[in-house]
Design an enzyme around this catalytic site. Structure first.
Site, PDB file in Angstrom:
ATOM      1  N   ASP A 329       0.867  -1.179   0.000  1.00  0.00           N
ATOM      2  CA  ASP A 329       0.000   0.000   0.000  1.00  0.00           C
ATOM      3  C   ASP A 329       0.899   1.222   0.000  1.00  0.00           C
ATOM      4  O   ASP A 329       2.026   1.156   0.486  1.00  0.00           O
ATOM      5  CB  ASP A 329      -0.818   0.047   1.291  1.00  0.00           C
ATOM      6  CG  ASP A 329      -1.951  -0.941   1.279  1.00  0.00           C
ATOM      7  OD1 ASP A 329      -2.285  -1.414   0.191  1.00  0.00           O
ATOM      8  OD2 ASP A 329      -2.488  -1.227   2.360  1.00  0.00           O
ATOM      9  N   ASP A 650      -4.819  -3.302   5.116  1.00  0.00           N
ATOM     10  CA  ASP A 650      -5.250  -2.888   6.446  1.00  0.00           C
ATOM     11  C   ASP A 650      -6.761  -3.004   6.647  1.00  0.00           C
ATOM     12  O   ASP A 650      -7.224  -3.233   7.738  1.00  0.00           O
ATOM     13  CB  ASP A 650      -4.775  -1.455   6.758  1.00  0.00           C
ATOM     14  CG  ASP A 650      -5.035  -0.494   5.595  1.00  0.00           C
ATOM     15  OD1 ASP A 650      -5.813  -0.872   4.693  1.00  0.00           O
ATOM     16  OD2 ASP A 650      -4.473   0.612   5.594  1.00  0.00           O
ATOM     17  N   ASP A 654      -9.450  -6.036   2.445  1.00  0.00           N
ATOM     18  CA  ASP A 654      -8.126  -6.483   2.008  1.00  0.00           C
ATOM     19  C   ASP A 654      -7.895  -7.945   2.387  1.00  0.00           C
ATOM     20  O   ASP A 654      -6.986  -8.590   1.862  1.00  0.00           O
ATOM     21  CB  ASP A 654      -7.018  -5.642   2.680  1.00  0.00           C
ATOM     22  CG  ASP A 654      -6.964  -4.229   2.120  1.00  0.00           C
ATOM     23  OD1 ASP A 654      -7.409  -4.043   0.979  1.00  0.00           O
ATOM     24  OD2 ASP A 654      -6.475  -3.322   2.816  1.00  0.00           O
TER      25      ASP A 654
HETATM   26  P1  ATP Z   1      -3.416   3.000   0.203  1.00  0.00           P
HETATM   27  O1  ATP Z   1      -3.468   3.072   1.694  1.00  0.00           O
HETATM   28  O2  ATP Z   1      -4.053   1.790  -0.342  1.00  0.00           O
HETATM   29  O3  ATP Z   1      -2.127   3.400  -0.357  1.00  0.00           O
HETATM   30  P2  ATP Z   1      -5.060   5.249   0.043  1.00  0.00           P
HETATM   31  O4  ATP Z   1      -5.051   5.397   1.480  1.00  0.00           O
HETATM   32  O5  ATP Z   1      -4.563   6.401  -0.721  1.00  0.00           O
HETATM   33  O6  ATP Z   1      -4.314   4.044  -0.472  1.00  0.00           O
HETATM   34  P3  ATP Z   1      -7.839   4.869   0.254  1.00  0.00           P
HETATM   35  O7  ATP Z   1      -7.719   5.064   1.703  1.00  0.00           O
HETATM   36  O8  ATP Z   1      -8.592   3.741  -0.291  1.00  0.00           O
HETATM   37  O9  ATP Z   1      -6.475   4.823  -0.455  1.00  0.00           O
HETATM   38  O10 ATP Z   1      -8.391   6.202  -0.340  1.00  0.00           O
HETATM   39  C1  ATP Z   1      -8.760   6.335  -1.693  1.00  0.00           C
HETATM   40  C2  ATP Z   1      -9.204   7.723  -1.970  1.00  0.00           C
HETATM   41  O11 ATP Z   1     -10.330   8.029  -1.148  1.00  0.00           O
HETATM   42  C3  ATP Z   1      -8.149   8.761  -1.610  1.00  0.00           C
HETATM   43  O12 ATP Z   1      -7.351   9.063  -2.702  1.00  0.00           O
HETATM   44  C4  ATP Z   1      -8.978   9.960  -1.209  1.00  0.00           C
HETATM   45  O13 ATP Z   1      -9.321  10.719  -2.353  1.00  0.00           O
HETATM   46  C5  ATP Z   1     -10.259   9.348  -0.662  1.00  0.00           C
HETATM   47  N1  ATP Z   1     -10.227   9.325   0.788  1.00  0.00           N
HETATM   48  C6  ATP Z   1      -9.299   8.787   1.576  1.00  0.00           C
HETATM   49  N2  ATP Z   1      -9.601   8.920   2.866  1.00  0.00           N
HETATM   50  C7  ATP Z   1     -10.779   9.563   2.915  1.00  0.00           C
HETATM   51  C8  ATP Z   1     -11.652   9.985   3.959  1.00  0.00           C
HETATM   52  N3  ATP Z   1     -11.372   9.774   5.232  1.00  0.00           N
HETATM   53  N4  ATP Z   1     -12.784  10.604   3.621  1.00  0.00           N
HETATM   54  C9  ATP Z   1     -13.109  10.807   2.351  1.00  0.00           C
HETATM   55  N5  ATP Z   1     -12.345  10.441   1.320  1.00  0.00           N
HETATM   56  C10 ATP Z   1     -11.200   9.829   1.589  1.00  0.00           C
END
Ligand code: ATP
Length: 917
Positions: A329, A650, A654
């Site tokens: 990730d 996480d 997953d």
């Molecule tokens: P990874 O941990 O897999 O590297 P990530 O943390 O960037 O990836 P996700 O957490 O799935 O991926 O988030 C995907 C998208 O969702 C992010 O790019 C962001 O635009 C949006 N996002 C992330 N966290 C939040 C949140 N708490 N509230 C709203 N949108 C969110």
């Protein structure tokens, strides 16, 4: 006892019954008193083998029992000294075996403690993490997606809460929960939708429940001990070694029998030959091998814990050395997960924010000029949306600098999602605090963030009959839901051109490696009647702005990725983030080379069928905008291309990919219980570098296992050959039974264990991964063992024959053969430390345990030669300097030769081995 049916009662009724409080929970004092009444929230533990049982089990080996019986007989025949010595040696050997096994048990217990579950509860009015075992009836449990529920609870609050109860009910679909009392008197567990049960998991949403039953009183406690615990699962290598051990036992027994028969036929006494045969069998059968392997694995696992990797399944240690691809990730593993809002885009204007990390001092700049929030109403609104649509909490900690009484300062930290934390901090810089906002408006409900939806919304009642929905999420997702755009005069219709300029601004921000969120809101005039309709509110939104936050790459990640490249391991980034952000970070980490590496988005992946995807999977380095479900396809395709895959994760969703991977890795800090339970390894610091450290440890452990297999088998072979060849040649027994047992004790025990904890070869991360099906004897190990076995056997026999025939002194000949055998093995142990480097490269004194073990063995051998009482027992004579010269030359010449050979070999090999990139 009749069980109370909590599902029939109302939530308030249950809270009252347990004298608890939905918002405040119990007090610490109350928890303590309930703990003493109800006991800990644990299942009755399976009985562990006691120390005494472990010790006794050392004598249960068949050959040891035969030896003990033979010792008893020899005592009856008046051979008291011999019997006593054999008994002492057997007991010391058992003590060594006990020590090895006990350490293995201890490390497995330590592991169990390290992955002990925790629970979120409200106590003293605060949400806190506590060990799950400390839960008591009446505790207010806070439930979040991905959690394993630690006790039975009656729900008092639900926000889209769903639970997977397959462990209890067998129902594979998640059950939607609510808080309403159920009228049906005898509802089955599957129908008790206002209850959650220990051992089940939250798959979606949030909620709160009052604990009704703990420990053995829970539903799961009553049917069986379903709590998963780490046991000692045999690794493939251990299984293979066990099979090999069985074969070795039979071959040793046959050879020992042949030794006995030939000896007797050549005129030796039957009793002496039987004792010699049995002693030889005890010495030559590597019965300690599986235990030493377990100890090496367990000690390696402890070393990994010190490097922040917890191994949940022992076989993973072996697989680690075979890994060819690590899918990681991005957020939190390759990056620091310390987010700071850097840029805000509103209506064609970009604002910069200053201040680092969780500092709440900072300014908002436009074209380098400080702006006032009063004048910038949309910026103010944008920050407010970020603070409203948030579950993170800003914590104020007082810390002392330079000693407790000198200077105290305030530091802020974030509890919860760092992405949301960044928005809270940005708000705080403008004087917008969540606590203040929540005094003016009441939170009605939340549509939680899920990686698949990439957005989150909360509904607030700001004044009677006036509600506002605040939404934030991935830009592409939110823009599709917007109909208006906030302007100085209020919401204006959102044109296609507006959308294009926002997308262009988004591209600019993501190109700078910023993680971007879009923020929007909507006024609502009537609340939905049922909860499922709430999700439909996320439409016709008013777009407010974009917030771009930095999340710098982890310091050690770049270096670790380089190490992986040298070690023949492919690193792949998988993220839900925008492709530009992902690529920019991948470039900073030197994972991605423009023009060479490929990036694939979730949508592009969906458009490929499995065959097409398998074709290109080896070229893809970055997967962006993917959901957890894509991870499963990625693991499968990589496996089909012959990779041994490690996959991090996480979230709840997953888990399938983590399970499917050869090594599933869960995050210790941010990971859910579901992900942790599916994993083979947990990273306590969530850091990518820890995976690489674990791979290095895995490779090292396997090397060490090969080292002591090589050592033990060559030594044992030498002992058997000495006796067998002597029997065939018709010379007297070169070693007496007590001497054989002594050699076994002096050389097999401590030095072999010391090899098990040896350091790693310097080139360990410069060689390609090991092939998983590879035999432990591959890469020339069997030849090495055989050659050394012959050398040890014939050197010992040669010395014996020389002294016996030339000096015609049987006792001296046996003493010298005995000492030669011991020293051959002690020289050999240093040779086993590396398969490629010479002992000078490895460093003679780098393994202090080995130096200690060998010194101990040398002293023990000297004691047997020079202490008169022991000399009588072991039938030896003191050696003169000329005798020593012969012993040391014969046992040490190969050692010197190997050093020379290795130096020469390395000169040529270094060009190929050490210059790999
Ligand atoms: P990874 O941990 O897999 O590297 P990530 O943390 O960037 O990836 P996700 O957490 O799935 O991926 O988030 C995907 C998208 O969702 C992010 O790019 C962001 O635009 C949006 N996002 C992330 N966290 C939040 C949140 N708490 N509230 C709203 N949108 C969110």
């Amino acid at each position: 006892m009749v069980k109370e049916k909590w599902y029939l009662r109302s939530a308030d009724d249950v809270i009252d019954y347990f004298r608890s409080h939905g918002e405040e929970g119990l007090t610490t004092q109350e928890v303590r008193s309930r703990l003493s009444r109800h006991g800990y929230n644990e299942m009755a533990a399976a009985q562990r083998a006691s120390r005494w049982q472990i010790f006794i089990s050392q004598f249960q080996d068949f050959m040891v029992l035969v030896l003990l019986a033979a010792t008893l007989i020899s005592a009856f025949l008046g051979e008291y000294a011999d019997s006593f010595t054999i008994l002492v040696i057997v007991i010391v050997n058992a003590a060594l075996g006990y020590f090895q096994e006990y350490r293995a048990e201890e490390s497995i217990e330590t592991l169990k403690k390290m992955v002990a579950p925790i629970a979120l509860v409200i106590r003293n009015g605060m949400v806190q993490q506590v060990p799950a075992r400390s839960l008591v009836p009446g505790d207010i449990l806070v439930l979040e997606a991905g959690q394993k529920i630690a006790a039975d609870a009656r729900l008092i609050e639900c926000q889209f809460l769903e639970a997977d109860e397959a462990v209890l009910t067998g129902e594979s679909l998640s059950v939607r929960k609510n808080c309403y009392p159920i009228a049906a008197e005898n509802s089955s567990l599957g129908d008790q939708n206002n209850m959650t049960f220990s051992g089940t998991t939250v798959t979606r949403g949030r909620g709160k429940g009052v604990v009704c039953a703990t420990g053995m009183d829970t539903e799961v406690g009553q049917i069986a001990d379903l709590m998963s615990a780490i046991g000692h699962e045999e690794t493939p290598l251990e299984k293979r070694l066990e099979q090999l051990g069985k074969k070795l036992v039979w071959s040793c027994l046959i050879i020992c029998l042949l030794v006995v028969i030939t000896g007797v036929m050549k005129g030796e006494s039957l009793f002496l030959m039987c004792m010699a045969g049995i002693s030889l069998a005890v010495a030559a059968i590597p019965e300690g091998l599986p235990a030493i392997v377990t100890v090496a694995l367990a000690l390696g696992v402890q070393r990994m814990i010190r490097r922040n990797a917890i191994i949940r399944k022992l076989p993973a240690v072996e697989t680690l050395g075979c890994i060819t691809a690590i899918c990681s990730d991005k957020t939190g593993t390759l990056t620091q997960n310390v987010m700071t809002v850097r840029e805000i885009y509103i209506n064609g204007t970009s604002y910069e924010t200053t201040g680092l990390g969780y500092e709440i001092q900072g300014e908002f700049l436009c074209n380098k000029q400080k702006v006032s929030l009063q004048a910038e109403s949309i910026l103010d609104r944008c920050l407010r949306v970020g603070v409203y649509c948030n579950n993170s909490v800003l914590k104020k900690n007082t810390v002392s600098i330079g000693g407790s009484w000198r200077k105290r300062t305030t530091e802020f930290s974030i509890e919860g999602d760092p992405t949301e934390g960044a928005l809270i901090i940005a708000g705080a810089k403008a004087g917008i605090w969540r606590n203040d906002l929540e005094k003016q408006a009441k939170r009605i409900c939340e549509i939680p963030f899920e990686p698949e939806r990439r957005r989150m919304s909360v509904l607030y009642e700001e004044s009677p009959q006036e509600w506002t929905l605040y939404t934030k999420g991935a830009v592409d997702t939110i823009l599709d839901l917007c109909r208006y755009q906030e302007s100085a005069t209020g919401p204006a219709l959102f044109s296609d051109d507006d959308k294009q300029s926002i997308l262009a601004a988004n591209a600019q921000l993501t190109d700078k490696a910023l993680r971007v969120l879009a923020l929007a809101y909507r006024k609502i005039s009537a609340l939905p009647v049922v909860q499922s309709e709430t999700e439909n509110l996320e439409c016709d939104l008013v777009f407010v702005g974009l917030m771009g936050m930095i999340d710098p790459p982890r310091e050690a990640a770049k270096q670790s990725i380089m190490v992986c490249r040298q070690a023949g391991i492919k690193t792949i980034m998988i993220t839900g983030d925008h492709p530009n952000t992902a690529v920019a970070i991948a470039q900073e980490l030197s994972m991605y080379q423009a023009g060479k590496s490929r990036v694939l988005t979730g949508a592009e992946l969906d458009a490929l069928n499995d065959r097409e995807f398998k074709k290109i999977v080896n070229d893809v380095v970055v997967y962006a905008r993917v959901s957890p479900s894509h991870k499963l396809r990625i693991v499968r395709a990589l496996k089909q291309r012959g990779h041994i895959v490690a996959m991090t994760g996480d979230g709840v969703n997953d888990a399938p990919a983590i399970k499917e991977a050869d090594i599933g890795i869960a995050m210790g800090k941010t990971g859910t219980d579901v992900a942790k339970e599916a994993s083979a390894m947990i990273l306590t610091d969530d850091d990518f570098a820890t995976i690489v450290a674990a791979v290095e440890e895995g490779r090292g452990i396997y090397d060490n296992i090969r080292k002591f297999i090589r050592y033990l088998l060559a030594c044992n072979m030498g002992e058997v050959l000495t006796m067998f060849a002597a029997a065939l040649l018709g010379v007297p027994l070169p070693l007496l039974p007590v001497q054989i047992l002594w050699v076994n004790l002096v050389t097999d025990g401590l030095p072999a264990m010391a090899l098990g904890v040896d350091g790693h070869d310097r080139n360990i991360m410069f060689r390609p991964p090991r092939f998983p099906g590879e035999s432990v004897f591959s890469r020339g190990l069997s030849h090495k063992i055989m050659a050394r076995g012959f050398q040890i056997g014939f050197s010992t026999l040669g010395v014996f024959a020389y002294v016996y025939f030339i000096k015609d002194d049987l006792v001296l000949a046996r003493t010298m053969a005995f000492t030669t055998l011991v020293f051959c093995q002690l020289f050999h142990v240093f040779d086993c430390r590396s398969e490629v480097a010479s002992i000078m490269d490895v460093g003679f004194f780098t393994n202090k345990y080995l130096i200690g073990a060998v010194s101990c063995s040398v002293l023990m051998q000297l004691a047997v030669l020079y202490i008169p009482v022991l000399r009588n027992v072991f039938a030896t004579v003191p050696l003169l300097p000329t005798d020593w010269a012969l012993v040391l030359i014969v046992s040490g010449w190969t050692f010197l030769l190997t050093i020379l050979k290795k130096i020469l070999w390395r000169r040529t090999a270094s060009r190929s081995v050490f210059s790999r990139t």
